[in-house]
Design a protein around this motif. Structure first.
Motif, mmCIF file in Angstrom:
data_model
loop_
_atom_site.group_PDB
_atom_site.id
_atom_site.type_symbol
_atom_site.label_atom_id
_atom_site.label_comp_id
_atom_site.label_asym_id
_atom_site.label_seq_id
_atom_site.Cartn_x
_atom_site.Cartn_y
_atom_site.Cartn_z
ATOM 1 N N ILE A 1 -93.014 18.512 126.383
ATOM 2 C CA ILE A 1 -94.321 18.546 125.760
ATOM 3 C C ILE A 1 -94.145 18.326 124.339
ATOM 4 N N PHE A 2 -94.665 17.346 123.744
ATOM 5 C CA PHE A 2 -94.503 17.061 122.120
ATOM 6 C C PHE A 2 -95.850 17.542 121.602
ATOM 7 N N ASN A 3 -95.726 18.425 120.735
ATOM 8 C CA ASN A 3 -96.816 19.100 119.921
ATOM 9 C C ASN A 3 -97.031 18.345 118.694
ATOM 10 N N ALA A 4 -98.230 17.726 118.515
ATOM 11 C CA ALA A 4 -98.479 16.931 117.403
ATOM 12 C C ALA A 4 -99.591 17.516 116.526
ATOM 13 N N SER A 5 -99.845 18.603 116.969
ATOM 14 C CA SER A 5 -101.017 19.166 116.384
ATOM 15 C C SER A 5 -100.681 20.443 115.293
ATOM 16 N N GLY A 6 -101.493 21.009 114.541
ATOM 17 C CA GLY A 6 -101.238 22.224 113.853
ATOM 18 C C GLY A 6 -101.998 23.429 114.604
ATOM 19 N N PHE A 7 -102.210 23.290 115.749
ATOM 20 C CA PHE A 7 -102.588 24.481 116.435
ATOM 21 C C PHE A 7 -101.558 25.323 116.935
ATOM 22 N N ILE A 8 -102.005 26.737 117.168
ATOM 23 C CA ILE A 8 -100.979 27.419 117.687
ATOM 24 C C ILE A 8 -101.520 27.229 119.305
ATOM 25 N N LEU A 9 -100.414 27.099 119.982
ATOM 26 C CA LEU A 9 -100.558 26.771 121.597
ATOM 27 C C LEU A 9 -100.375 27.880 122.269
ATOM 28 N N ARG A 10 -101.417 27.765 123.236
ATOM 29 C CA ARG A 10 -101.511 28.914 124.249
ATOM 30 C C ARG A 10 -99.996 29.183 125.049
ATOM 31 N N ASN A 11 -99.869 30.382 125.444
ATOM 32 C CA ASN A 11 -98.678 30.623 126.124
ATOM 33 C C ASN A 11 -98.669 30.032 127.585
ATOM 34 N N ASP A 12 -99.838 29.690 128.301
ATOM 35 C CA ASP A 12 -99.882 29.107 129.594
ATOM 36 C C ASP A 12 -99.326 27.479 129.301
ATOM 37 N N LEU A 13 -99.872 26.969 128.284
ATOM 38 C CA LEU A 13 -99.219 25.466 127.982
ATOM 39 C C LEU A 13 -97.690 25.458 127.584
ATOM 40 N N ILE A 14 -97.232 26.641 127.080
ATOM 41 C CA ILE A 14 -95.940 26.314 126.516
ATOM 42 C C ILE A 14 -94.953 26.800 127.674
ATOM 43 N N LEU A 15 -95.436 27.232 128.854
ATOM 44 C CA LEU A 15 -94.586 27.732 129.879
ATOM 45 C C LEU A 15 -94.548 26.571 131.046
ATOM 46 N N ILE A 16 -95.378 25.363 130.786
ATOM 47 C CA ILE A 16 -95.330 24.464 131.885
ATOM 48 C C ILE A 16 -94.071 23.322 131.744
ATOM 49 N N PRO A 17 -93.764 22.804 130.649
ATOM 50 C CA PRO A 17 -92.585 21.892 130.855
ATOM 51 C C PRO A 17 -91.211 22.618 131.240
ATOM 52 N N GLN A 18 -90.453 21.870 131.760
ATOM 53 C CA GLN A 18 -89.203 22.321 132.206
ATOM 54 C C GLN A 18 -88.087 22.703 131.188
ATOM 55 N N CYS A 19 -88.074 21.891 130.008
ATOM 56 C CA CYS A 19 -87.406 22.048 129.199
ATOM 57 C C CYS A 19 -87.931 22.602 127.878
ATOM 58 N N GLY A 20 -89.152 22.470 127.638
ATOM 59 C CA GLY A 20 -89.907 22.993 126.552
ATOM 60 C C GLY A 20 -90.747 22.293 125.840
ATOM 61 N N VAL A 21 -91.377 22.644 124.914
ATOM 62 C CA VAL A 21 -92.382 22.190 123.921
ATOM 63 C C VAL A 21 -91.701 22.092 122.496
ATOM 64 N N LEU A 22 -91.743 20.770 122.277
ATOM 65 C CA LEU A 22 -91.121 20.426 120.900
ATOM 66 C C LEU A 22 -92.233 20.170 119.710
ATOM 67 N N ASN A 23 -91.898 20.676 118.565
ATOM 68 C CA ASN A 23 -92.738 20.558 117.470
ATOM 69 C C ASN A 23 -91.983 20.049 116.344
ATOM 70 N N PHE A 24 -92.657 19.291 115.488
ATOM 71 C CA PHE A 24 -91.999 18.793 114.102
ATOM 72 C C PHE A 24 -92.911 19.688 113.188
ATOM 73 N N HIS A 25 -92.135 20.572 112.357
ATOM 74 C CA HIS A 25 -92.748 21.307 111.458
ATOM 75 C C HIS A 25 -92.677 20.820 110.239
ATOM 76 N N CYS A 26 -93.679 20.501 109.210
ATOM 77 C CA CYS A 26 -93.521 19.735 108.278
ATOM 78 C C CYS A 26 -92.936 20.627 106.978
ATOM 79 N N ALA A 27 -92.030 21.419 107.099
ATOM 80 C CA ALA A 27 -91.353 22.227 106.283
ATOM 81 C C ALA A 27 -90.013 22.973 106.705
ATOM 82 N N PRO A 28 -89.224 23.369 105.779
ATOM 83 C CA PRO A 28 -88.100 24.124 106.464
ATOM 84 C C PRO A 28 -88.271 25.574 107.074
#
Length: 181
Positions: free
Chosen positions: A29-56
């Motif tokens: 799952i690709f996260n393109a939001s600024g929201f903190i994601l719920r754990n039940d969503l994070i656990l769904i994809p087989q490989c994980g949720v990817l996020n691009f964070h606009c900072a180091p």
């Protein structure tokens, strides 16, 4: 449908959305939001949720980091591609984007836009992993360098030596929106 990619829109993360995603059984799952994601969503994809964070990461966890990087007067900024876990921007790091000169940014929005634009290049080296549905190699963050930021207060905004928005920024938004149609 654009570029033959199906888009499904849900107003919020609800049981209907979670059921739909579970049924699709995604590798990522690709996260393109600024929201903190719920754990039940994070656990769904087989490989994980990817996020691009606009900072180091881990130095700039949390919100509005482009503001804080300007205030900290650092020379360059870059984004971080990482896995999402239960913590706030604590997931393992996959890679970093190209650097963007902060001193060449004309506003806080301009810095955010330049870093966000680098996100597309950050995903490219990992296309084969995504297609194969296998985990992208990653490494843990060094917690000793971690700092969490929140949205700036009115007091914080008063000491900023850059504008938040410029007229040029508004034009960028309009032109970018028109290109998407």
């Amino acid at each position: 449908m654009k570029e033959n990619i199906e888009h499904i829109f849900f107003k919020d993360i609800n049981s209907s959305m979670l059921s739909y995603i579970k049924k699709e059984n995604p590798s990522y799952i690709f996260n393109a939001s600024g929201f903190i994601l719920r754990n039940d969503l994070i656990l769904i994809p087989q490989c994980g949720v990817l996020n691009f964070h606009c900072a180091p990461l881990p130095e700039y966890r949390g919100a509005a980091n482009y503001f804080w990087m300007i205030l900290d007067d650092i020379e360059y900024a870059y984004g971080t591609l990482h896995y999402v876990d239960r913590g706030l921007d604590t997931g393992e790091i996959i890679s970093f984007s190209n650097k963007v000169s902060i001193h060449e940014a004309s506003s806080v929005f301009d810095l955010w836009f330049k870093i966000r634009t680098e996100a597309y290049n950050t995903f490219e080296p990992f296309i084969d992993y995504l297609k194969a549905g296998v985990m992208i190699p990653s490494f843990p963050q060094e917690s000793k360098h971690a700092k969490v930021h929140s949205f700036p207060s009115k007091q914080d905004l008063k000491v900023l030596h850059y504008p938040v928005f410029t007229f040029s920024d508004i034009l960028k938004i309009v032109v970018f929106s028109l290109k998407q149609e």
